[in-house]
Design a protein around this motif. Structure first.
Motif, PDB file in Angstrom:
ATOM      1  N   GLY A  36      -3.929  18.123  -3.036  1.00 47.20           N
ATOM      2  CA  GLY A  36      -2.540  17.774  -2.978  1.00 47.20           C
ATOM      3  C   GLY A  36      -2.446  17.124  -2.011  1.00 47.20           C
ATOM      4  N   SER A  37      -2.961  17.112  -0.634  1.00 47.52           N
ATOM      5  CA  SER A  37      -2.826  16.354   0.569  1.00 47.52           C
ATOM      6  C   SER A  37      -3.572  14.890   0.304  1.00 47.52           C
ATOM      7  CB  SER A  37      -3.516  16.835   1.696  1.00 47.52           C
ATOM      8  OG  SER A  37      -2.919  17.950   2.053  1.00 47.52           O
ATOM      9  N   PHE A  38      -4.588  14.902  -0.386  1.00 47.37           N
ATOM     10  CA  PHE A  38      -5.194  13.330  -0.739  1.00 47.37           C
ATOM     11  C   PHE A  38      -4.271  12.865  -1.742  1.00 47.37           C
ATOM     12  CE2 PHE A  38      -9.712  15.598  -0.289  1.00 47.37           C
ATOM     13  CZ  PHE A  38      -9.823  15.740   1.069  1.00 47.37           C
ATOM     14  N   LEU A  39      -3.910  13.362  -2.694  1.00 45.93           N
ATOM     15  CA  LEU A  39      -2.986  12.827  -3.608  1.00 45.93           C
ATOM     16  C   LEU A  39      -1.542  12.345  -3.087  1.00 45.93           C
ATOM     17  CD1 LEU A  39      -2.312  12.188  -6.750  1.00 45.93           C
ATOM     18  CD2 LEU A  39      -1.407  14.367  -6.923  1.00 45.93           C
ATOM     19  N   ALA A  40      -1.000  13.175  -2.069  1.00 46.88           N
ATOM     20  CA  ALA A  40       0.247  12.595  -1.327  1.00 46.88           C
ATOM     21  C   ALA A  40      -0.035  11.379  -0.539  1.00 46.88           C
ATOM     22  CB  ALA A  40       0.763  13.845  -0.621  1.00 46.88           C
ATOM     23  N   LEU A  41      -1.317  11.404   0.081  1.00 45.25           N
ATOM     24  CA  LEU A  41      -1.622  10.240   0.990  1.00 45.25           C
ATOM     25  C   LEU A  41      -1.747   9.259   0.121  1.00 45.25           C
ATOM     26  CD1 LEU A  41      -2.405   9.376   3.685  1.00 45.25           C
ATOM     27  CD2 LEU A  41      -4.999   9.883   3.179  1.00 45.25           C
ATOM     28  N   ALA A  42      -2.581   9.279  -0.915  1.00 44.14           N
ATOM     29  CA  ALA A  42      -2.739   7.889  -1.714  1.00 44.14           C
ATOM     30  C   ALA A  42      -1.373   7.474  -1.989  1.00 44.14           C
ATOM     31  CB  ALA A  42      -3.506   8.464  -3.285  1.00 44.14           C
ATOM     32  N   ARG A  43      -0.441   8.400  -2.574  1.00 45.33           N
ATOM     33  CA  ARG A  43       0.968   7.884  -3.020  1.00 45.33           C
ATOM     34  C   ARG A  43       1.778   7.200  -1.778  1.00 45.33           C
ATOM     35  NH1 ARG A  43       2.436  13.175  -6.187  1.00 45.33           N
ATOM     36  NH2 ARG A  43       1.666  12.455  -8.318  1.00 45.33           N
ATOM     37  N   ARG A  44       1.395   7.847  -0.437  1.00 43.52           N
ATOM     38  CA  ARG A  44       2.200   7.289   0.653  1.00 43.52           C
ATOM     39  C   ARG A  44       1.563   5.782   0.972  1.00 43.52           C
ATOM     40  NH1 ARG A  44       4.335  11.212   4.901  1.00 43.52           N
ATOM     41  NH2 ARG A  44       4.900   9.363   6.094  1.00 43.52           N
ATOM     42  N   MET A  45       0.387   5.607   0.644  1.00 43.41           N
ATOM     43  CA  MET A  45      -0.256   4.159   0.518  1.00 43.41           C
ATOM     44  C   MET A  45      -0.227   3.220  -0.538  1.00 43.41           C
ATOM     45  SD  MET A  45      -4.095   5.569   2.544  1.00 43.41           S
ATOM     46  CE  MET A  45      -4.428   4.001   2.746  1.00 43.41           C
ATOM     47  N   GLY A  46       0.906   3.555  -1.400  1.00 44.93           N
ATOM     48  CA  GLY A  46       1.297   2.777  -2.292  1.00 44.93           C
ATOM     49  C   GLY A  46       0.585   3.039  -3.602  1.00 44.93           C
ATOM     50  N   LEU A  47      -0.367   3.946  -3.807  1.00 43.13           N
ATOM     51  CA  LEU A  47      -1.009   4.120  -5.035  1.00 43.13           C
ATOM     52  C   LEU A  47      -0.071   4.801  -6.134  1.00 43.13           C
ATOM     53  CD1 LEU A  47      -4.597   4.718  -3.559  1.00 43.13           C
ATOM     54  CD2 LEU A  47      -3.520   2.547  -4.739  1.00 43.13           C
ATOM     55  N   ASP A  48      -0.333   4.433  -7.505  1.00 39.90           N
ATOM     56  CA  ASP A  48       0.601   5.248  -8.424  1.00 39.90           C
ATOM     57  C   ASP A  48      -0.201   6.306  -8.872  1.00 39.90           C
ATOM     58  OD1 ASP A  48      -1.454   4.513 -10.186  1.00 39.90           O
ATOM     59  OD2 ASP A  48      -0.573   2.867 -11.233  1.00 39.90           O
ATOM     60  N   GLY A  49       0.079   7.154  -9.695  1.00 42.94           N
ATOM     61  CA  GLY A  49      -0.251   8.427 -10.183  1.00 42.94           C
ATOM     62  C   GLY A  49      -1.716   8.263 -10.488  1.00 42.94           C
ATOM     63  N   ASP A  54      -7.569   9.233  -8.690  1.00 43.96           N
ATOM     64  CA  ASP A  54      -8.863   8.565  -8.821  1.00 43.96           C
ATOM     65  C   ASP A  54      -9.226   8.961  -7.253  1.00 43.96           C
ATOM     66  OD1 ASP A  54      -8.950   7.642 -11.272  1.00 43.96           O
ATOM     67  OD2 ASP A  54      -8.348   5.573 -10.806  1.00 43.96           O
ATOM     68  N   VAL A  55      -8.307   8.581  -6.488  1.00 42.27           N
ATOM     69  CA  VAL A  55      -8.554   9.037  -4.926  1.00 42.27           C
ATOM     70  C   VAL A  55      -9.010  10.583  -4.719  1.00 42.27           C
ATOM     71  CG1 VAL A  55      -7.498   9.210  -2.745  1.00 42.27           C
ATOM     72  CG2 VAL A  55      -7.120   7.038  -4.034  1.00 42.27           C
ATOM     73  N   VAL A  56      -8.369  11.497  -5.254  1.00 40.52           N
ATOM     74  CA  VAL A  56      -8.531  12.790  -5.339  1.00 40.52           C
ATOM     75  C   VAL A  56      -9.960  13.214  -5.846  1.00 40.52           C
ATOM     76  CG1 VAL A  56      -8.092  15.110  -5.985  1.00 40.52           C
ATOM     77  CG2 VAL A  56      -6.313  13.538  -5.349  1.00 40.52           C
ATOM     78  N   ALA A  79     -10.492  17.850   9.926  1.00 37.23           N
ATOM     79  CA  ALA A  79     -10.629  16.420  10.359  1.00 37.23           C
ATOM     80  C   ALA A  79     -11.685  15.801   9.458  1.00 37.23           C
ATOM     81  CB  ALA A  79     -10.748  16.273  11.944  1.00 37.23           C
ATOM     82  N   PHE A  80     -12.780  16.576   9.453  1.00 39.77           N
ATOM     83  CA  PHE A  80     -13.692  15.743   8.426  1.00 39.77           C
ATOM     84  C   PHE A  80     -13.506  15.584   7.221  1.00 39.77           C
ATOM     85  CE2 PHE A  80     -17.459  16.682   5.693  1.00 39.77           C
ATOM     86  CZ  PHE A  80     -18.256  15.619   5.928  1.00 39.77           C
ATOM     87  N   LEU A  81     -12.661  16.687   6.461  1.00 33.40           N
ATOM     88  CA  LEU A  81     -12.433  16.330   5.080  1.00 33.40           C
ATOM     89  C   LEU A  81     -10.898  15.419   4.925  1.00 33.40           C
ATOM     90  CD1 LEU A  81     -12.005  20.167   4.307  1.00 33.40           C
ATOM     91  CD2 LEU A  81     -13.726  18.671   3.353  1.00 33.40           C
ATOM     92  N   LEU A  82     -10.008  15.362   5.675  1.00 26.48           N
ATOM     93  CA  LEU A  82      -8.910  14.313   5.603  1.00 26.48           C
ATOM     94  C   LEU A  82      -9.482  13.096   5.921  1.00 26.48           C
ATOM     95  CD1 LEU A  82      -6.156  16.504   7.462  1.00 26.48           C
ATOM     96  CD2 LEU A  82      -6.412  16.219   4.943  1.00 26.48           C
ATOM     97  N   THR A  83     -10.330  12.812   7.000  1.00 27.25           N
ATOM     98  CA  THR A  83     -10.995  11.615   7.108  1.00 27.25           C
ATOM     99  C   THR A  83     -11.592  11.355   6.027  1.00 27.25           C
ATOM    100  OG1 THR A  83     -11.275  12.067   9.416  1.00 27.25           O
ATOM    101  CG2 THR A  83     -12.735  10.282   8.390  1.00 27.25           C
ATOM    102  N   ILE A  84     -12.430  11.871   5.181  1.00 27.55           N
ATOM    103  CA  ILE A  84     -12.863  11.383   3.953  1.00 27.55           C
ATOM    104  C   ILE A  84     -11.778  11.006   2.981  1.00 27.55           C
ATOM    105  CG2 ILE A  84     -14.093  12.126   1.836  1.00 27.55           C
ATOM    106  CD1 ILE A  84     -15.877  13.973   3.724  1.00 27.55           C
ATOM    107  N   GLY A  85     -10.717  11.669   2.653  1.00 27.96           N
ATOM    108  CA  GLY A  85      -9.599  11.437   1.999  1.00 27.96           C
ATOM    109  C   GLY A  85      -8.689  10.185   2.447  1.00 27.96           C
ATOM    110  N   HIS A  86      -8.759   9.904   3.662  1.00 31.52           N
ATOM    111  CA  HIS A  86      -8.262   8.851   3.994  1.00 31.52           C
ATOM    112  C   HIS A  86      -8.875   7.691   3.718  1.00 31.52           C
ATOM    113  CE1 HIS A  86      -7.110   5.763   7.229  1.00 31.52           C
ATOM    114  NE2 HIS A  86      -6.012   5.993   6.798  1.00 31.52           N
ATOM    115  N   HIS A  87     -10.125   7.718   4.176  1.00 33.79           N
ATOM    116  CA  HIS A  87     -11.131   6.492   3.981  1.00 33.79           C
ATOM    117  C   HIS A  87     -11.309   6.153   2.288  1.00 33.79           C
ATOM    118  CE1 HIS A  87     -13.253   6.103   7.848  1.00 33.79           C
ATOM    119  NE2 HIS A  87     -12.187   6.642   7.964  1.00 33.79           N
ATOM    120  N   THR A  88     -11.228   7.369   1.681  1.00 36.65           N
ATOM    121  CA  THR A  88     -11.201   6.959   0.047  1.00 36.65           C
ATOM    122  C   THR A  88      -9.804   6.238  -0.319  1.00 36.65           C
ATOM    123  OG1 THR A  88     -12.540   8.884  -0.089  1.00 36.65           O
ATOM    124  CG2 THR A  88     -11.678   8.326  -2.064  1.00 36.65           C
ATOM    125  N   ALA A  89      -8.710   6.955   0.127  1.00 35.87           N
ATOM    126  CA  ALA A  89      -7.678   6.120  -0.152  1.00 35.87           C
ATOM    127  C   ALA A  89      -7.753   4.673   0.099  1.00 35.87           C
ATOM    128  CB  ALA A  89      -6.369   6.910   0.358  1.00 35.87           C
TER     129      ALA A  89
END
Length: 188
Positions: A36-49, A54-56, A79-89
């Motif tokens: 859910g956090s990865f998906l929300a981050l992707a949306r905040r970065m302008g990516l559609d559903g 795909d980011v998740v 921090a390790f997990l969220l960094t991976i999510g951020h870099h992926t987004a």
């Protein structure tokens, strides 16, 4: 030996250690906590559903592959997990050559961009409150720099150009802002 704890009761650090050994149940638990956090981050970065999904998926694959790289002396599992999510987004934004939308106050987005955990529990609420307090400790310029770099996904060079700042100034402000956040978040 006593009964094993269910994976939901384990810390992120313990789950990463199990994932590093190929434990699929631990991996499913991390997925439930962080998707859910990865998906929300992707949306905040302008990516559609679809792009967000795909980011998740990609972030979780990276976690599966890189769990052995986690070192608790270098930082928390979160921090390790969220960094991976951020870099992926960020990678997905660049791959699709999309430009992220500006960060605007949106109550629905605020609720969607929740810290990982079993739901809107007291600990997550306290984490959000601490983060909001930490962000208020920053100057408007520092907040704008961090938003541009971390929420909108621009590189340092792109952010400097966008904000009309010399690259060195932007990097200095970003470093100072992250240092302030770290100090404020350390406070009880």
């Amino acid at each position: 030996m006593g009964p094993e704890l269910p994976t939901e009761a384990l810390s992120d650090e313990a789950l990463l250690a199990l994932v590093a050994r190929g434990d699929e149940e631990a991996f499913r638990t991390l997925f439930r906590r962080y998707a859910g956090s990865f998906l929300a981050l992707a949306r905040r970065m302008g990516l559609d559903g679809a792009a967000g999904e795909d980011v998740v998926q990609e972030a979780m694959m990276r976690i599966w592959e890189r769990a052995k790289e986690f070192n608790p002396r270098r930082g928390s599992a979160r921090a390790f997990l969220l960094t991976i999510g951020h870099h992926t987004a960020v990678d997905e934004v660049r791959r699709r050559a999309a430009r992220p939308v500006p960060l605007e106050p949106d109550p629905e987005a605020e609720e969607a961009f929740d810290l990982p955990g079993p739901g809107l529990d007291e600990e997550a609420h306290l984490d959000r409150a601490r983060l909001h307090r930490a962000l208020k400790a920053l100057s408007p310029e520092e907040r704008r720099v961090l938003e541009t770099l971390y929420y909108q996904g621009y590189t340092h060079q792109e952010a400097a150009r966008l904000l009309g700042l010399p690259l060195g100034t932007l990097k200095t402000w970003a470093r100072k802002a992250l240092s302030k956040l770290k100090e404020v978040l350390r406070e009880p």
